[in-house]
Design an enzyme around this catalytic site. Structure first.
Site, PDB file in Angstrom:
ATOM      1  N   SER A   1     -22.484 -54.538   4.353  1.00  0.00           N
ATOM      2  CA  SER A   1     -23.721 -54.049   4.960  1.00  0.00           C
ATOM      3  C   SER A   1     -24.690 -55.206   5.113  1.00  0.00           C
ATOM      4  CB  SER A   1     -24.347 -52.968   4.075  1.00  0.00           C
ATOM      5  OG  SER A   1     -25.610 -52.602   4.594  1.00  0.00           O
TER       6      SER A   1
ATOM      7  N   TYR B   1     -27.171 -50.925  -4.464  1.00  0.00           N
ATOM      8  CA  TYR B   1     -26.455 -50.998  -3.183  1.00  0.00           C
ATOM      9  C   TYR B   1     -26.547 -52.396  -2.604  1.00  0.00           C
ATOM     10  CZ  TYR B   1     -24.800 -49.690   1.461  1.00  0.00           C
ATOM     11  OH  TYR B   1     -24.075 -49.613   2.631  1.00  0.00           O
TER      12      TYR B   1
HETATM   13  N1  LIG Z   1     -23.728 -45.284   7.376  1.00  0.00           N
HETATM   14  C1  LIG Z   1     -24.346 -46.449   7.493  1.00  0.00           C
HETATM   15  O1  LIG Z   1     -25.398 -46.554   8.161  1.00  0.00           O
HETATM   16  C2  LIG Z   1     -23.773 -47.676   6.820  1.00  0.00           C
HETATM   17  C3  LIG Z   1     -24.467 -48.888   7.012  1.00  0.00           C
HETATM   18  C4  LIG Z   1     -23.940 -50.036   6.432  1.00  0.00           C
HETATM   19  C5  LIG Z   1     -22.784 -49.964   5.700  1.00  0.00           C
HETATM   20  N2  LIG Z   1     -22.149 -48.764   5.508  1.00  0.00           N
HETATM   21  C6  LIG Z   1     -20.920 -48.754   4.721  1.00  0.00           C
HETATM   22  O2  LIG Z   1     -19.901 -48.095   5.436  1.00  0.00           O
HETATM   23  C7  LIG Z   1     -18.978 -47.483   4.515  1.00  0.00           C
HETATM   24  C8  LIG Z   1     -18.768 -46.023   4.894  1.00  0.00           C
HETATM   25  O3  LIG Z   1     -20.033 -45.393   4.778  1.00  0.00           O
HETATM   26  P1  LIG Z   1     -20.323 -43.940   5.390  1.00  0.00           P
HETATM   27  O4  LIG Z   1     -21.557 -44.058   6.162  1.00  0.00           O
HETATM   28  O5  LIG Z   1     -19.108 -43.351   5.988  1.00  0.00           O
HETATM   29  O6  LIG Z   1     -20.664 -43.177   4.027  1.00  0.00           O
HETATM   30  P2  LIG Z   1     -20.419 -41.649   3.601  1.00  0.00           P
HETATM   31  O7  LIG Z   1     -20.561 -40.784   4.795  1.00  0.00           O
HETATM   32  O8  LIG Z   1     -21.311 -41.425   2.448  1.00  0.00           O
HETATM   33  O9  LIG Z   1     -18.884 -41.646   3.138  1.00  0.00           O
HETATM   34  C9  LIG Z   1     -18.525 -42.435   2.037  1.00  0.00           C
HETATM   35  C10 LIG Z   1     -17.035 -42.320   1.837  1.00  0.00           C
HETATM   36  O10 LIG Z   1     -16.693 -43.139   0.691  1.00  0.00           O
HETATM   37  C11 LIG Z   1     -15.933 -42.336  -0.193  1.00  0.00           C
HETATM   38  N3  LIG Z   1     -16.060 -42.742  -1.584  1.00  0.00           N
HETATM   39  C12 LIG Z   1     -17.183 -42.926  -2.296  1.00  0.00           C
HETATM   40  N4  LIG Z   1     -16.883 -43.270  -3.557  1.00  0.00           N
HETATM   41  C13 LIG Z   1     -15.527 -43.291  -3.639  1.00  0.00           C
HETATM   42  C14 LIG Z   1     -14.608 -43.556  -4.667  1.00  0.00           C
HETATM   43  N5  LIG Z   1     -15.012 -43.866  -5.919  1.00  0.00           N
HETATM   44  N6  LIG Z   1     -13.288 -43.503  -4.399  1.00  0.00           N
HETATM   45  C15 LIG Z   1     -12.859 -43.195  -3.150  1.00  0.00           C
HETATM   46  N7  LIG Z   1     -13.681 -42.901  -2.133  1.00  0.00           N
HETATM   47  C16 LIG Z   1     -15.004 -42.952  -2.383  1.00  0.00           C
HETATM   48  C17 LIG Z   1     -16.443 -40.923   0.017  1.00  0.00           C
HETATM   49  O11 LIG Z   1     -15.486 -40.019  -0.480  1.00  0.00           O
HETATM   50  P3  LIG Z   1     -15.890 -38.596  -1.167  1.00  0.00           P
HETATM   51  O12 LIG Z   1     -15.902 -37.616  -0.048  1.00  0.00           O
HETATM   52  O13 LIG Z   1     -14.794 -38.374  -2.162  1.00  0.00           O
HETATM   53  O14 LIG Z   1     -17.234 -38.778  -1.818  1.00  0.00           O
HETATM   54  C18 LIG Z   1     -16.591 -40.902   1.533  1.00  0.00           C
HETATM   55  O15 LIG Z   1     -15.346 -40.669   2.150  1.00  0.00           O
HETATM   56  C19 LIG Z   1     -19.575 -47.687   3.128  1.00  0.00           C
HETATM   57  O16 LIG Z   1     -18.976 -48.807   2.513  1.00  0.00           O
HETATM   58  C20 LIG Z   1     -21.030 -47.985   3.418  1.00  0.00           C
HETATM   59  O17 LIG Z   1     -21.653 -48.743   2.404  1.00  0.00           O
HETATM   60  C21 LIG Z   1     -22.623 -47.625   6.069  1.00  0.00           C
END
Ligand SMILES: NC(=O)c1ccc[n+]([C@@H]2O[C@H](COP(=O)([O-])OP(=O)(O)OC[C@H]3O[C@@H](n4cnc5c(N)ncnc54)[C@H](OP(=O)(O)O)[C@@H]3O)[C@@H](O)[C@H]2O)c1
Length: 222
Positions: free
Chosen positions: A125, A144
């Site tokens: 990120s 984070y």
């Molecule tokens: N959305 C944004 O704007 C944004 C911006 C920058 C970076 N990111 C990065 O992009 C990635 C995906 O984010 P997202 O937006 O899709 O987030 P999200 O909607 O909150 O989904 C997070 C995913 O990670 C899984 N997860 C969390 N902890 C876990 C664990 N201990 N073991 C296995 N799976 C786990 C969750 O599974 P469960 O369903 O089991 O909880 C879910 O599938 C992350 O690394 C995040 O930091 C996102």
């Protein structure tokens, strides 16, 4: 190819798009999506914050080639702010966002050696960028930010260590994406972010090894 955190959000969309492109997707998550996965997708249970869960997955995948690993699973703190964050939760975020990806790479390194394209994409990120993270972002989630900054350092060290195996390691910023994490006001539809990330991964060459890029291809300052 293997994606962590593929039960919802960006990981789920990446799994969908790669499957539609004909890839055999190993979709790893703690909970599979209620509506199931596309044909050609294999579900594997995985908690990236649990080293035993990672070892068990590696044992189940022994001997199988892996072209791409996407370390996507990530969490934020439930309580942010210097005066309020909980030390235990800080460590949990680090375990998920930093240690988990490093252990995953170590666990499936032999599988990547058997693969063809051999790309590891760590979903980082811009919030973890020391050069750019605070420019237009007042996020006060210490855990984070620190976890993603540390993941960047892991990317650089892994790029160095795995170069001899022909493995390219990237840190990728997906943009501000409309997911549970990004929220409804996020500017980027999840399908667009996933599509853009796939293009970067597909174009990854050894000279990209150890770089930090945004979804639009721009190099992000460390
Ligand atoms: N959305 C944004 O704007 C944004 C911006 C920058 C970076 N990111 C990065 O992009 C990635 C995906 O984010 P997202 O937006 O899709 O987030 P999200 O909607 O909150 O989904 C997070 C995913 O990670 C899984 N997860 C969390 N902890 C876990 C664990 N201990 N073991 C296995 N799976 C786990 C969750 O599974 P469960 O369903 O089991 O909880 C879910 O599938 C992350 O690394 C995040 O930091 C996102």
């Amino acid at each position: 190819m293997l994606i962590t955190g593929a039960g919802r959000g960006l990981g789920r969309e990446l799994a969908r798009q790669y499957a539609q492109q004909g890839w055999h997707v190993i979709a790893c998550s703690r909970t599979p999506p209620a509506d199931g996965y596309e044909d050609g997708t294999e579900f594997q249970p995985l908690d990236v914050a649990d080293p035993a869960s990672i070892s068990n997955l590696a044992a189940r995948l022994a001997g199988r080639p892996l072209d791409i690993l996407i370390n996507n699973a990530g969490v934020r703190s439930s309580i942010a702010g210097l005066d309020h964050f909980e030390p235990d939760e800080f460590l949990e975020v680090m375990a998920t966002n930093t240690l988990g990806p490093v252990l995953m790479i170590r666990a499936v390194r032999a599988n990547l050696r058997l693969g063809r394209t051999r790309v590891v994409a760590n979903i980082g990120s811009r919030a973890g960028s020391m050069a750019e993270g605070l420019l237009d972002d007042d996020d006060d989630d210490y855990a984070y930010r620190c976890s993603k900054a540390a993941l960047n350092m892991a990317t650089v060290q892994l790029a160095h260590d795995l170069e001899a195996d022909g493995i390219t390691v990237l840190s990728l910023h997906p943009g501000w994406v409309r997911t549970d994490m990004g929220g409804e006001e996020a500017v980027l539809p999840v399908a667009d972010s996933a599509c853009a990330l796939r293009a970067i991964i597909a174009a990854a060459k050894p000279e990209c090894n150890g770089s930090f890029r945004a979804f639009d291809g721009r190099r992000v300052g460390w």
